[in-house]
Motif scaffolding. Structure first.
Motif, PDB file in Angstrom:
ATOM      1  N   GLN A   1       0.811  -1.212   0.000  1.00  0.00           N
ATOM      2  CA  GLN A   1       0.000   0.000   0.000  1.00  0.00           C
ATOM      3  C   GLN A   1       0.852   1.273   0.000  1.00  0.00           C
ATOM      4  O   GLN A   1       0.503   2.255  -0.638  1.00  0.00           O
ATOM      5  CB  GLN A   1      -0.911  -0.028   1.228  1.00  0.00           C
ATOM      6  CG  GLN A   1      -1.860   1.129   1.343  1.00  0.00           C
ATOM      7  CD  GLN A   1      -2.765   0.958   2.548  1.00  0.00           C
ATOM      8  OE1 GLN A   1      -2.876  -0.107   3.125  1.00  0.00           O
ATOM      9  NE2 GLN A   1      -3.405   2.035   2.933  1.00  0.00           N
ATOM     10  N   ASP A   2       1.941   1.262   0.724  1.00  0.00           N
ATOM     11  CA  ASP A   2       2.759   2.466   0.874  1.00  0.00           C
ATOM     12  C   ASP A   2       4.208   2.168   0.512  1.00  0.00           C
ATOM     13  O   ASP A   2       4.693   1.058   0.664  1.00  0.00           O
ATOM     14  CB  ASP A   2       2.666   2.994   2.305  1.00  0.00           C
ATOM     15  CG  ASP A   2       1.264   3.476   2.631  1.00  0.00           C
ATOM     16  OD1 ASP A   2       0.799   4.391   1.947  1.00  0.00           O
ATOM     17  OD2 ASP A   2       0.646   2.924   3.548  1.00  0.00           O
ATOM     18  N   GLU A   3       4.900   3.213   0.073  1.00  0.00           N
ATOM     19  CA  GLU A   3       6.274   3.051  -0.384  1.00  0.00           C
ATOM     20  C   GLU A   3       7.222   2.687   0.755  1.00  0.00           C
ATOM     21  O   GLU A   3       8.055   1.806   0.628  1.00  0.00           O
ATOM     22  CB  GLU A   3       6.731   4.338  -1.060  1.00  0.00           C
ATOM     23  CG  GLU A   3       8.064   4.187  -1.738  1.00  0.00           C
ATOM     24  CD  GLU A   3       8.449   5.430  -2.528  1.00  0.00           C
ATOM     25  OE1 GLU A   3       9.637   5.771  -2.490  1.00  0.00           O
ATOM     26  OE2 GLU A   3       7.570   6.036  -3.157  1.00  0.00           O
ATOM     27  N   VAL A   4       7.103   3.393   1.902  1.00  0.00           N
ATOM     28  CA  VAL A   4       7.988   3.151   3.045  1.00  0.00           C
ATOM     29  C   VAL A   4       7.133   2.804   4.264  1.00  0.00           C
ATOM     30  O   VAL A   4       6.249   3.567   4.642  1.00  0.00           O
ATOM     31  CB  VAL A   4       8.876   4.381   3.343  1.00  0.00           C
ATOM     32  CG1 VAL A   4       9.817   4.093   4.504  1.00  0.00           C
ATOM     33  CG2 VAL A   4       9.677   4.782   2.109  1.00  0.00           C
ATOM     34  N   VAL A   5       7.396   1.629   4.852  1.00  0.00           N
ATOM     35  CA  VAL A   5       6.623   1.152   5.994  1.00  0.00           C
ATOM     36  C   VAL A   5       7.590   0.708   7.090  1.00  0.00           C
ATOM     37  O   VAL A   5       8.505  -0.081   6.840  1.00  0.00           O
ATOM     38  CB  VAL A   5       5.696  -0.036   5.616  1.00  0.00           C
ATOM     39  CG1 VAL A   5       4.889  -0.512   6.810  1.00  0.00           C
ATOM     40  CG2 VAL A   5       4.779   0.343   4.447  1.00  0.00           C
ATOM     41  N   LEU A   6       7.373   1.210   8.301  1.00  0.00           N
ATOM     42  CA  LEU A   6       8.136   0.792   9.475  1.00  0.00           C
ATOM     43  C   LEU A   6       7.208  -0.076  10.321  1.00  0.00           C
ATOM     44  O   LEU A   6       6.168   0.390  10.782  1.00  0.00           O
ATOM     45  CB  LEU A   6       8.603   2.007  10.285  1.00  0.00           C
ATOM     46  CG  LEU A   6       9.421   1.711  11.535  1.00  0.00           C
ATOM     47  CD1 LEU A   6      10.756   1.059  11.182  1.00  0.00           C
ATOM     48  CD2 LEU A   6       9.652   2.980  12.337  1.00  0.00           C
ATOM     49  N   VAL A   7       7.571  -1.348  10.492  1.00  0.00           N
ATOM     50  CA  VAL A   7       6.733  -2.286  11.240  1.00  0.00           C
ATOM     51  C   VAL A   7       7.349  -2.525  12.610  1.00  0.00           C
ATOM     52  O   VAL A   7       8.517  -2.889  12.721  1.00  0.00           O
ATOM     53  CB  VAL A   7       6.569  -3.630  10.491  1.00  0.00           C
ATOM     54  CG1 VAL A   7       5.663  -4.575  11.272  1.00  0.00           C
ATOM     55  CG2 VAL A   7       6.020  -3.404   9.085  1.00  0.00           C
ATOM     56  N   ASP A   8       6.531  -2.327  13.639  1.00  0.00           N
ATOM     57  CA  ASP A   8       6.918  -2.565  15.030  1.00  0.00           C
ATOM     58  C   ASP A   8       6.345  -3.903  15.455  1.00  0.00           C
ATOM     59  O   ASP A   8       5.137  -4.068  15.555  1.00  0.00           O
ATOM     60  CB  ASP A   8       6.357  -1.437  15.911  1.00  0.00           C
ATOM     61  CG  ASP A   8       6.588  -1.664  17.397  1.00  0.00           C
ATOM     62  OD1 ASP A   8       7.507  -2.423  17.764  1.00  0.00           O
ATOM     63  OD2 ASP A   8       5.836  -1.065  18.193  1.00  0.00           O
TER      64      ASP A   8
END
Length: 106
Positions: free
Chosen positions: A17-24
């Protein structure tokens, strides 16, 4: 933007969905996870228009953390265009996270 919750079933769609994703990758009983939560909220306030921050509860969603070999929490994984570009294990202050994330933003 707001921090989104992601589950095993929605993980791949979130990355697409998005170009840059930070997953916690976190759990409610984890002390360092509770410490990093407000840092991620501040990161979202500062950079939220440029990246998506997603939280995955590892207790409720074991498949994805297993796929990525998550052994300690919190673990943060940064994805750009669906590919992992950085991994951070443990608590980090806001400036450290910004230094890791910003080079991957357009």
């Amino acid at each position: 933007m707001a921090i989104v919750k992601v589950e095993d079933q929605t993980f791949k769609a979130t990355l697409e969905q998005d170009e840059v994703v930070l997953v916690d990758f976190w759990a409610p009983w984890c002390g360092p996870c509770k410490m990093i939560a407000p840092v991620l909220e501040e990161l979202d306030r500062e950079l939220g228009g440029k990246l998506t921050i997603a939280k995955m509860n590892v207790d409720d969603n074991p498949a994805t953390p297993g796929e990525f070999g998550i052994m300690s929490i919190p673990t943060l994984k940064l994805f750009k265009n669906g590919s992992e570009v950085a991994s951070i294990v443990g608590f980090r202050p806001l400036n450290d996270l910004k230094e890791i994330v910003q080079p991957h933003l357009n």
